[in-house]
Design an enzyme around this catalytic site. Structure first.
Site, PDB file in Angstrom:
ATOM      1  N   PRO A   1      13.097  45.106  41.265  1.00 13.41           N
ATOM      2  CA  PRO A   1      12.225  45.868  42.137  1.00 13.41           C
ATOM      3  C   PRO A   1      11.528  44.723  43.038  1.00 13.41           C
ATOM      4  O   PRO A   1      10.877  43.784  42.650  1.00 13.41           O
ATOM      5  CB  PRO A   1      11.216  46.560  41.446  1.00 13.41           C
ATOM      6  CG  PRO A   1      11.785  46.817  40.130  1.00 13.41           C
ATOM      7  CD  PRO A   1      12.714  45.586  39.785  1.00 13.41           C
ATOM      8  N   GLU A   2      11.623  45.051  44.135  1.00 10.81           N
ATOM      9  CA  GLU A   2      11.067  43.985  45.082  1.00 10.81           C
ATOM     10  C   GLU A   2       9.807  44.466  45.880  1.00 10.81           C
ATOM     11  O   GLU A   2       9.358  45.695  45.585  1.00 10.81           O
ATOM     12  CB  GLU A   2      11.923  43.500  46.302  1.00 10.81           C
ATOM     13  CG  GLU A   2      13.268  42.674  45.547  1.00 10.81           C
ATOM     14  CD  GLU A   2      13.614  41.450  46.294  1.00 10.81           C
ATOM     15  OE1 GLU A   2      12.641  40.929  46.791  1.00 10.81           O
ATOM     16  OE2 GLU A   2      14.883  41.068  46.283  1.00 10.81           O
TER      17      GLU A   2
ATOM     18  N   HIS B   1      13.753  54.520  27.013  1.00 10.94           N
ATOM     19  CA  HIS B   1      13.111  53.250  27.422  1.00 10.94           C
ATOM     20  C   HIS B   1      11.780  53.580  28.076  1.00 10.94           C
ATOM     21  O   HIS B   1      11.284  52.738  28.653  1.00 10.94           O
ATOM     22  CB  HIS B   1      14.144  52.687  28.277  1.00 10.94           C
ATOM     23  CG  HIS B   1      15.404  52.281  27.963  1.00 10.94           C
ATOM     24  ND1 HIS B   1      15.541  51.312  27.113  1.00 10.94           N
ATOM     25  CD2 HIS B   1      16.474  52.647  28.053  1.00 10.94           C
ATOM     26  CE1 HIS B   1      16.873  51.024  26.555  1.00 10.94           C
ATOM     27  NE2 HIS B   1      17.464  51.928  27.301  1.00 10.94           N
TER      28      HIS B   1
ATOM     29  N   ARG C   1      14.828  46.643  30.241  1.00 12.09           N
ATOM     30  CA  ARG C   1      14.891  45.307  29.634  1.00 12.09           C
ATOM     31  C   ARG C   1      13.626  44.687  29.446  1.00 12.09           C
ATOM     32  O   ARG C   1      13.372  43.623  28.936  1.00 12.09           O
ATOM     33  CB  ARG C   1      15.380  44.405  30.963  1.00 12.09           C
ATOM     34  CG  ARG C   1      16.799  44.797  31.131  1.00 12.09           C
ATOM     35  CD  ARG C   1      17.393  44.105  32.321  1.00 12.09           C
ATOM     36  NE  ARG C   1      17.694  42.715  32.072  1.00 12.09           N
ATOM     37  CZ  ARG C   1      18.124  41.786  32.978  1.00 12.09           C
ATOM     38  NH1 ARG C   1      18.533  42.085  34.205  1.00 12.09           N
ATOM     39  NH2 ARG C   1      18.164  40.442  32.625  1.00 12.09           N
TER      40      ARG C   1
ATOM     41  N   ARG D   1       7.398  19.573  50.855  1.00  8.81           N
ATOM     42  CA  ARG D   1       8.182  20.331  50.245  1.00  8.81           C
ATOM     43  C   ARG D   1       9.731  19.872  50.541  1.00  8.81           C
ATOM     44  O   ARG D   1      10.077  20.164  51.569  1.00  8.81           O
ATOM     45  CB  ARG D   1       8.261  21.623  50.024  1.00  8.81           C
ATOM     46  CG  ARG D   1       6.714  22.454  49.583  1.00  8.81           C
ATOM     47  CD  ARG D   1       6.740  23.800  49.692  1.00  8.81           C
ATOM     48  NE  ARG D   1       5.429  24.444  49.242  1.00  8.81           N
ATOM     49  CZ  ARG D   1       5.392  25.255  48.319  1.00  8.81           C
ATOM     50  NH1 ARG D   1       6.179  25.592  47.487  1.00  8.81           N
ATOM     51  NH2 ARG D   1       3.960  25.486  47.669  1.00  8.81           N
TER      52      ARG D   1
END
Ligand code: ZN
Length: 282
Positions: free
Chosen positions: A2-3, A90, A109, A151
Site C-alpha cells: 500500500p502506498e 489473517h 505478511r 546526495r
C-alpha cells in the site's frame, strides 16, 4: 505494498468511526513488525476516537489521551465491518466500537504495525525523523535542490528516502521521473534547480491523480473482502516493461526498460528520454 494514496483512502474510509467510543480491543496475533502492546485493550476501552489524521503512511487515530499508530506494512488492509462479521485467517487485530462497527486489520505478511504513541506522536521514533509531506508547500523545488546537493545516489533512490520526502513509493517515483523527463539513474546532486521544480510538480501531480482515483473508488477499495487493492490507474511506465510481457510506452510506443535500483524495479522509457518527447503531461 500500500502506498500513500491507499493509506489516505483507508483513512477516509474510517471517518465514520470519529466520535465513536471503543467497546473492546481484540488482539488475535500480536506478532506484527513490532508486537502489538499487550495493554492496548485496557488503554483504549471506553475511549472516544477524536480524529483520524495521516503522517507519511501512518494513520493516526487520536483518542482522549494518546494516539494509536496504524501502518499497513507490505500487505495490510484495514476494513470497517459490522461486529458480527467473523474474522478470517489473517485478521490479527480488532477495535470494536459501541455503535456496532469494528476496525479490523488484516495482514497476511505481518509487516504492519499497531502501536501506542502517547500524547505527542510527532516525537515518536517512527515519525520524528520524517521529511515533509509531498503535497505540503514545504516540499518545493528550492527545498529539493538544496537537499540533493549532498546526495550522490541516483535520483530515484533519493526521492524514495523518507528523510527527504515521505510517501513517494516505487510506483510514484518511476511515474513522476518519467513525467519530468529525468533518467532514474541520474545522480541526485546533478539535477538543476529547474529539474527539481519540474520533478516536485510531477510528484504532486502524480499523487493527486492517484488520490482522486482512490476517492472515486473508495467504496470498492474499502470493501470487506479481497486483497489490498490498487486504484485503477493507467501508468505511463510502471509495470509496463516489455520483457515481462507488458505494454509499450504510452507516449512513443518504444519498449519500456526495467532495471533494479535498491532492490526495487524501476521502469523508464529510454526513447522518450533521448528524444526529449516528454514535455508536460498536464
Ligand atoms: Zn516513450
Amino acid at each position: 505494498m500500500p502506498e500513500l494514496p491507499e493509506v489516505e483512502t483507508t483513512r477516509l474510509g474510517l471517518m465514520p468511526l470519529v466520535n465513536q467510543t471503543v467497546a473492546k480491543v481484540v488482539i488475535r496475533n500480536a506478532s506484527l513488525r513490532w508486537p502489538i502492546p499487550a495493554d492496548l485493550p485496557s488503554l483504549l476501552s471506553g475511549r472516544t476516537l477524536k480524529s483520524l489524521t495521516r503522517r507519511a503512511k501512518y494513520i493516526l487515530a487520536h483518542f482522549d489521551d494518546g494516539v494509536l499508530l496504524l501502518h499497513l506494512g507490505m500487505s495490510g488492509r484495514i476494513c470497517l465491518l459490522a461486529e458480527d462479521e467473523p474474522p478470517q485467517k489473517h485478521d490479527h487485530f480488532d477495535v470494536r466500537f459501541t455503535n456496532g462497527q469494528v476496525l479490523r486489520l488484516r495482514d497476511p505478511r505481518r509487516f504492519g504495525a499497531v502501536l501506542w504513541a502517547g500524547k505527542d506522536p510527532q516525537q515518536h521514533m517512527l515519525l520524528s525523523a520524517l521529511g515533509p509531506e509531498p503535497l505540503d508547500d514545504a516540499f518545493n523545488g528550492q527545498y529539493l535542490h538544496q537537499q540533493l546537493r549532498s546526495r550522490s545516489v541516483a535520483i530515484k533512490i533519493a526521492i524514495m528516502d523518507s528523510h527527504l520526502v515521505v510517501g513517494v513509493g516505487n510506483i510514484y517515483a518511476s511515474e513522476s521521473l518519467f513525467r519530468a523527463g529525468i533518467h532514474p539513474q541520474k545522480s541526485a546532486k546533478a539535477l538543476t534547480r529547474a529539474q527539481c521544480e519540474r520533478l516536485v510538480a510531477e510528484i504532486k501531480s502524480t499523487l493527486k491523480d492517484a488520490l482522486a482515483a482512490g476517492g472515486s473508488s473508495l467504496r470498492d477499495f474499502f470493501g470487506t473482502d479481497g486483497n489490498p487493492g490498487y486504484f485503477q490507474q493507467q501508468y505511463f511506465v510502471y509495470g509496463r516493461a516489455n520483457d515481462k510481457g507488458g505494454e509499450p510506452c504510452r507516449v512513443c510506443s518504444a519498449p519500456i526498460k526495467m532495471i533494479r535500483q535498491g532492490q526495487r524495479s524501476t521502469f523508464y522509457c529510454e526513447n522518450c528520454l533521448s528524444q526529449k518527447t516528454i514535455r508536460s503531461s498536464k
